[in-house]
Write a protein that holds these residues in place. Structure first.
Motif, PDB file in Angstrom:
ATOM      1  N   GLU A  40     -28.788 -38.314  46.265  1.00 52.04           N
ATOM      2  CA  GLU A  40     -29.646 -37.154  46.038  1.00 52.04           C
ATOM      3  C   GLU A  40     -29.993 -36.482  47.369  1.00 52.04           C
ATOM      4  O   GLU A  40     -29.932 -35.252  47.501  1.00 52.04           O
ATOM      5  CB  GLU A  40     -30.927 -37.602  45.326  1.00 52.04           C
ATOM      6  CG  GLU A  40     -31.770 -36.445  44.820  1.00 52.04           C
ATOM      7  CD  GLU A  40     -32.922 -36.902  43.945  1.00 52.04           C
ATOM      8  OE1 GLU A  40     -33.888 -36.131  43.806  1.00 52.04           O
ATOM      9  OE2 GLU A  40     -32.861 -38.027  43.408  1.00 52.04           O
ATOM     10  N   TYR A  41     -30.341 -37.292  48.354  1.00 46.63           N
ATOM     11  CA  TYR A  41     -30.654 -36.750  49.683  1.00 46.63           C
ATOM     12  C   TYR A  41     -29.422 -36.058  50.287  1.00 46.63           C
ATOM     13  O   TYR A  41     -29.529 -34.979  50.875  1.00 46.63           O
ATOM     14  CB  TYR A  41     -31.119 -37.871  50.608  1.00 46.63           C
ATOM     15  CG  TYR A  41     -31.069 -37.491  52.072  1.00 46.63           C
ATOM     16  CD1 TYR A  41     -32.034 -36.652  52.622  1.00 46.63           C
ATOM     17  CD2 TYR A  41     -30.026 -37.933  52.888  1.00 46.63           C
ATOM     18  CE1 TYR A  41     -31.983 -36.283  53.958  1.00 46.63           C
ATOM     19  CE2 TYR A  41     -29.974 -37.563  54.229  1.00 46.63           C
ATOM     20  CZ  TYR A  41     -30.940 -36.744  54.752  1.00 46.63           C
ATOM     21  OH  TYR A  41     -30.872 -36.363  56.071  1.00 46.63           O
ATOM     22  N   LEU A  44     -28.797 -32.556  48.780  1.00 49.21           N
ATOM     23  CA  LEU A  44     -29.797 -31.605  49.264  1.00 49.21           C
ATOM     24  C   LEU A  44     -29.540 -31.239  50.724  1.00 49.21           C
ATOM     25  O   LEU A  44     -29.597 -30.063  51.113  1.00 49.21           O
ATOM     26  CB  LEU A  44     -31.199 -32.201  49.113  1.00 49.21           C
ATOM     27  CG  LEU A  44     -31.823 -32.127  47.722  1.00 49.21           C
ATOM     28  CD1 LEU A  44     -33.036 -33.047  47.629  1.00 49.21           C
ATOM     29  CD2 LEU A  44     -32.209 -30.702  47.369  1.00 49.21           C
ATOM     30  N   ASN A  45     -29.265 -32.244  51.524  1.00 44.46           N
ATOM     31  CA  ASN A  45     -29.076 -32.016  52.952  1.00 44.46           C
ATOM     32  C   ASN A  45     -27.863 -31.137  53.225  1.00 44.46           C
ATOM     33  O   ASN A  45     -27.906 -30.226  54.065  1.00 44.46           O
ATOM     34  CB  ASN A  45     -28.919 -33.354  53.671  1.00 44.46           C
ATOM     35  CG  ASN A  45     -28.895 -33.208  55.175  1.00 44.46           C
ATOM     36  OD1 ASN A  45     -29.824 -32.680  55.777  1.00 44.46           O
ATOM     37  ND2 ASN A  45     -27.821 -33.668  55.791  1.00 44.46           N
ATOM     38  N   GLN A 105     -35.351 -21.543  42.537  1.00 43.53           N
ATOM     39  CA  GLN A 105     -35.076 -22.987  42.549  1.00 43.53           C
ATOM     40  C   GLN A 105     -34.279 -23.437  41.326  1.00 43.53           C
ATOM     41  O   GLN A 105     -33.400 -24.291  41.423  1.00 43.53           O
ATOM     42  CB  GLN A 105     -36.389 -23.768  42.665  1.00 43.53           C
ATOM     43  CG  GLN A 105     -37.415 -23.528  41.573  1.00 43.53           C
ATOM     44  CD  GLN A 105     -37.170 -24.349  40.324  1.00 43.53           C
ATOM     45  OE1 GLN A 105     -36.422 -25.331  40.358  1.00 43.53           O
ATOM     46  NE2 GLN A 105     -37.766 -23.950  39.227  1.00 43.53           N
ATOM     47  N   ARG A 109     -30.650 -25.283  41.751  1.00 39.76           N
ATOM     48  CA  ARG A 109     -30.460 -26.657  41.267  1.00 39.76           C
ATOM     49  C   ARG A 109     -29.374 -26.731  40.203  1.00 39.76           C
ATOM     50  O   ARG A 109     -28.633 -27.714  40.122  1.00 39.76           O
ATOM     51  CB  ARG A 109     -31.775 -27.207  40.727  1.00 39.76           C
ATOM     52  CG  ARG A 109     -32.792 -27.516  41.828  1.00 39.76           C
ATOM     53  CD  ARG A 109     -34.185 -27.831  41.283  1.00 39.76           C
ATOM     54  NE  ARG A 109     -34.149 -28.978  40.407  1.00 39.76           N
ATOM     55  CZ  ARG A 109     -34.606 -28.981  39.150  1.00 39.76           C
ATOM     56  NH1 ARG A 109     -35.121 -27.876  38.624  1.00 39.76           N
ATOM     57  NH2 ARG A 109     -34.550 -30.071  38.424  1.00 39.76           N
ATOM     58  N   LEU A 113     -26.437 -27.656  43.066  1.00 35.43           N
ATOM     59  CA  LEU A 113     -26.785 -29.055  43.289  1.00 35.43           C
ATOM     60  C   LEU A 113     -26.396 -29.889  42.082  1.00 35.43           C
ATOM     61  O   LEU A 113     -25.228 -29.978  41.750  1.00 35.43           O
ATOM     62  CB  LEU A 113     -28.280 -29.166  43.624  1.00 35.43           C
ATOM     63  CG  LEU A 113     -28.690 -28.469  44.937  1.00 35.43           C
ATOM     64  CD1 LEU A 113     -30.206 -28.398  45.086  1.00 35.43           C
ATOM     65  CD2 LEU A 113     -28.074 -29.179  46.135  1.00 35.43           C
ATOM     66  N   ILE A 117     -31.022 -33.915  40.628  1.00 33.89           N
ATOM     67  CA  ILE A 117     -31.997 -33.591  41.664  1.00 33.89           C
ATOM     68  C   ILE A 117     -33.340 -33.269  41.014  1.00 33.89           C
ATOM     69  O   ILE A 117     -33.458 -32.312  40.253  1.00 33.89           O
ATOM     70  CB  ILE A 117     -31.540 -32.384  42.515  1.00 33.89           C
ATOM     71  CG1 ILE A 117     -30.153 -32.651  43.139  1.00 33.89           C
ATOM     72  CG2 ILE A 117     -32.570 -32.084  43.596  1.00 33.89           C
ATOM     73  CD1 ILE A 117     -30.125 -33.750  44.137  1.00 33.89           C
ATOM     74  N   TYR A 122     -36.726 -31.570  45.415  1.00 37.51           N
ATOM     75  CA  TYR A 122     -36.164 -30.298  45.889  1.00 37.51           C
ATOM     76  C   TYR A 122     -37.230 -29.472  46.619  1.00 37.51           C
ATOM     77  O   TYR A 122     -36.988 -28.922  47.693  1.00 37.51           O
ATOM     78  CB  TYR A 122     -35.618 -29.508  44.700  1.00 37.51           C
ATOM     79  CG  TYR A 122     -35.204 -28.088  45.007  1.00 37.51           C
ATOM     80  CD1 TYR A 122     -33.903 -27.802  45.422  1.00 37.51           C
ATOM     81  CD2 TYR A 122     -36.107 -27.033  44.877  1.00 37.51           C
ATOM     82  CE1 TYR A 122     -33.518 -26.485  45.705  1.00 37.51           C
ATOM     83  CE2 TYR A 122     -35.736 -25.731  45.155  1.00 37.51           C
ATOM     84  CZ  TYR A 122     -34.442 -25.469  45.571  1.00 37.51           C
ATOM     85  OH  TYR A 122     -34.073 -24.176  45.855  1.00 37.51           O
ATOM     86  N   PHE A 125     -38.134 -30.943  50.070  1.00 36.80           N
ATOM     87  CA  PHE A 125     -37.056 -30.722  51.042  1.00 36.80           C
ATOM     88  C   PHE A 125     -37.010 -29.261  51.458  1.00 36.80           C
ATOM     89  O   PHE A 125     -36.838 -28.935  52.640  1.00 36.80           O
ATOM     90  CB  PHE A 125     -35.719 -31.154  50.446  1.00 36.80           C
ATOM     91  CG  PHE A 125     -34.682 -31.473  51.473  1.00 36.80           C
ATOM     92  CD1 PHE A 125     -34.492 -32.772  51.915  1.00 36.80           C
ATOM     93  CD2 PHE A 125     -33.877 -30.482  52.016  1.00 36.80           C
ATOM     94  CE1 PHE A 125     -33.541 -33.077  52.878  1.00 36.80           C
ATOM     95  CE2 PHE A 125     -32.922 -30.770  52.973  1.00 36.80           C
ATOM     96  CZ  PHE A 125     -32.749 -32.077  53.405  1.00 36.80           C
TER      97      PHE A 125
END
Length: 481
Positions: A40-41, A44-45, A105, A109, A113, A117, A122, A125
């Motif tokens: 998940e990280y 997002l990253n 958002q 997402r 993404l 997530i 979200y 971050f």
């Protein structure tokens, strides 16, 4: 090579200490959030890294280049103008991007993404995005002024702060706590770097003036990097999308761990780049530039071989020690990522020359070629061969980049690779192949081979260089005592 060693020793010793901190942090996270949390990280990253590139990352090289040039000429007012233009532009673009990712958002997402997530993660971050996109500009200013010791102190403080917040927030809030720690660390780091750069100059917000020659220089240099950085970051993002589509989010987590481990290889490479990038932007003769490049290559090969061999030989043990049994399947393919990272160290030296000489068109072509390779190979083969395809694509792309860079610079400015560098590359190939073949053998055999590698490298260095290196190490130790 003396200056490279000094810079690398200071930055590298700090990196080593920070790696210990990172290992403790990674172990704690692995036990608490697992591969899915890492996945998940990672998604997002990688997505927000694209936005970081759009919001100012594209003028990074230009900022370092022109700040270093004006500092060398003692034109400090112009150096300050470069810094203020670049950071002001980043602040404007970053603020707009932050507002957009919050307003849209649901769309982001859904289409960029994954449903996996969580909205709260979200949001946390995204809230840290503006700080993480501006902080590097202060770091680049310190790098341009070669303020190595102050950079070391800042890295230590921010790393320990991140570790403490991870322990506290993850303990109470689990995976959500990890994203809370990212938010707190981002703004804490921004404050520290801003405060430190005030020793050099006062950062001021200035509206971009398109008629100003300094601003025009930044835009000309940055316009090329804009396209390249976006392409590069999109390719990095798409790699994770391919892994998610062909495998699962846990595999994205394994990919993130592979990236984390190979980043540990850069203990001293980051130190040598800290010196090399601004150095190559100065006015040097071709002979001087050639010497700096070959010193850089020899230094990174000599350090890269033992680090790579250790990671390959003991990959399973390292993964269990650093993370957990949940990640152990990565050990069988980690050697490909390690070899790819080793080549990237060498590529960094050639890229410093290309950008220092402003060979922007050729650099653009090579960077686009790299991105095409790292996207195309996984797109075609990942469903058949799995996660190893990502590592192979990076390895092949770095190899192609290295060959093309060298060929171009050899024809353009008579860059030549010393015979000692070629010999070390042969040694590296031998060490990598043997290490991969015996990585599942008895530990005694692996340890004996590692000792053999160190002996080979010791005798690969000239006697007078060994004496100079030992003297430098003793001098550094005596200073600390």
């Amino acid at each position: 090579m003396k200056d490279i060693i000094k810079s690398s020793a200071l930055i590298g010793s700090t990196e080593f200490a920070l790696i210990i901190v990172a290992i403790i942090r990674a172990k704690y996270l692995a036990l608490n959030i697992g591969p899915e949390g890492y996945g998940e990280y990672s998604l997002l990253n990688s997505f927000f890294t694209i936005l970081t590139a759009i919001c100012g990352g594209w003028i990074a090289r230009g900022t370092i280049k022109y700040t270093a040039e004006y500092r060398q000429k003692k034109e400090f007012d112009l150096a300050a103008k470069v810094h203020n233009y670049s950071i002001s532009l980043a602040l404007i673009l970053g603020s707009i991007a932050t507002a957009l990712v919050f307003l849209f958002q649901s769309f982001v997402r859904s289409y960029f993404l994954s449903p996996d997530i969580i909205l709260w993660h979200y949001s946390l971050f995204a809230a840290s995005f503006l700080a993480t996109s501006i902080t590097p500009f202060f770091g680049w200013l310190l790098q341009s002024y070669l303020m190595i010791k102050r950079t070391v102190v800042l890295r230590i403080i921010t790393s320990f702060f991140s570790l403490i917040t991870v322990f506290i927030f993850v303990y109470f809030f689990e995976l959500t706590g990890y994203f809370l720690s990212i938010l707190c660390s981002a703004f804490f780091g921004l404050y520290l770097y801003w405060r430190e750069t005030r020793r050099v100059l006062q950062t001021k917000f200035v509206l971009p003036n398109i008629k100003d020659e300094i601003f025009k220089k930044l835009m000309r240099f940055g316009s090329v990097n804009f396209v390249l950085l976006i392409i590069n970051n999109i390719s990095d993002y798409l790699q994770r999308v391919f892994v998610l589509g062909a495998l699962n989010i846990a595999s994205v987590g394994l990919f993130q761990v592979a990236n984390s481990i190979i980043n540990y290889m850069g203990i001293l490479n980051r130190g040598s780049l800290f010196f090399n990038d601004p150095k190559m932007s100065q006015e040097l003769t071709n002979d001087e530039r050639n010497k700096v490049l070959n010193d850089f290559l020899r230094f990174n090969i000599l350090l890269g071989i033992p680090i790579s061999v250790i990671l390959i030989l003991f990959s399973k043990e390292f993964i269990i020690l650093l993370y957990s049994e949940s990640f152990v399947e990565l050990s069988s393919i980690l050697f490909v990522f390690v070899a790819a990272q080793f080549l990237s160290f060498l590529v960094g030296g050639f890229q410093s020359v290309m950008l220092g000489k402003s060979f922007l068109k050729m650099h653009s072509f090579i960077s686009i070629l790299y991105s095409v390779v790292v996207i195309l190979i996984p797109f075609i083969f990942i469903r058949k061969f799995g996660l190893i395809t990502i590592g192979l694509s990076i390895l092949i792309a770095n190899l192609i980049t290295l060959i093309v860079d060298y060929t171009y610079l050899k024809n353009k400015i008579k860059i030549s690779i010393h015979i000692q560098v070629f010999k070390l590359l042969v040694v590296a190939a031998f060490c990598f192949i043997v290490s991969q073949q015996i990585q599942t053998s008895y530990i005694v055999l692996r340890v004996l081979f590692l000792i053999l590698v160190f002996l080979i490298l010791i005798f690969s260095i000239k006697k007078e260089e060994r004496y100079k290196l030992l003297a430098l190490i003793k001098k550094s130790i005596n200073r600390k005592i």
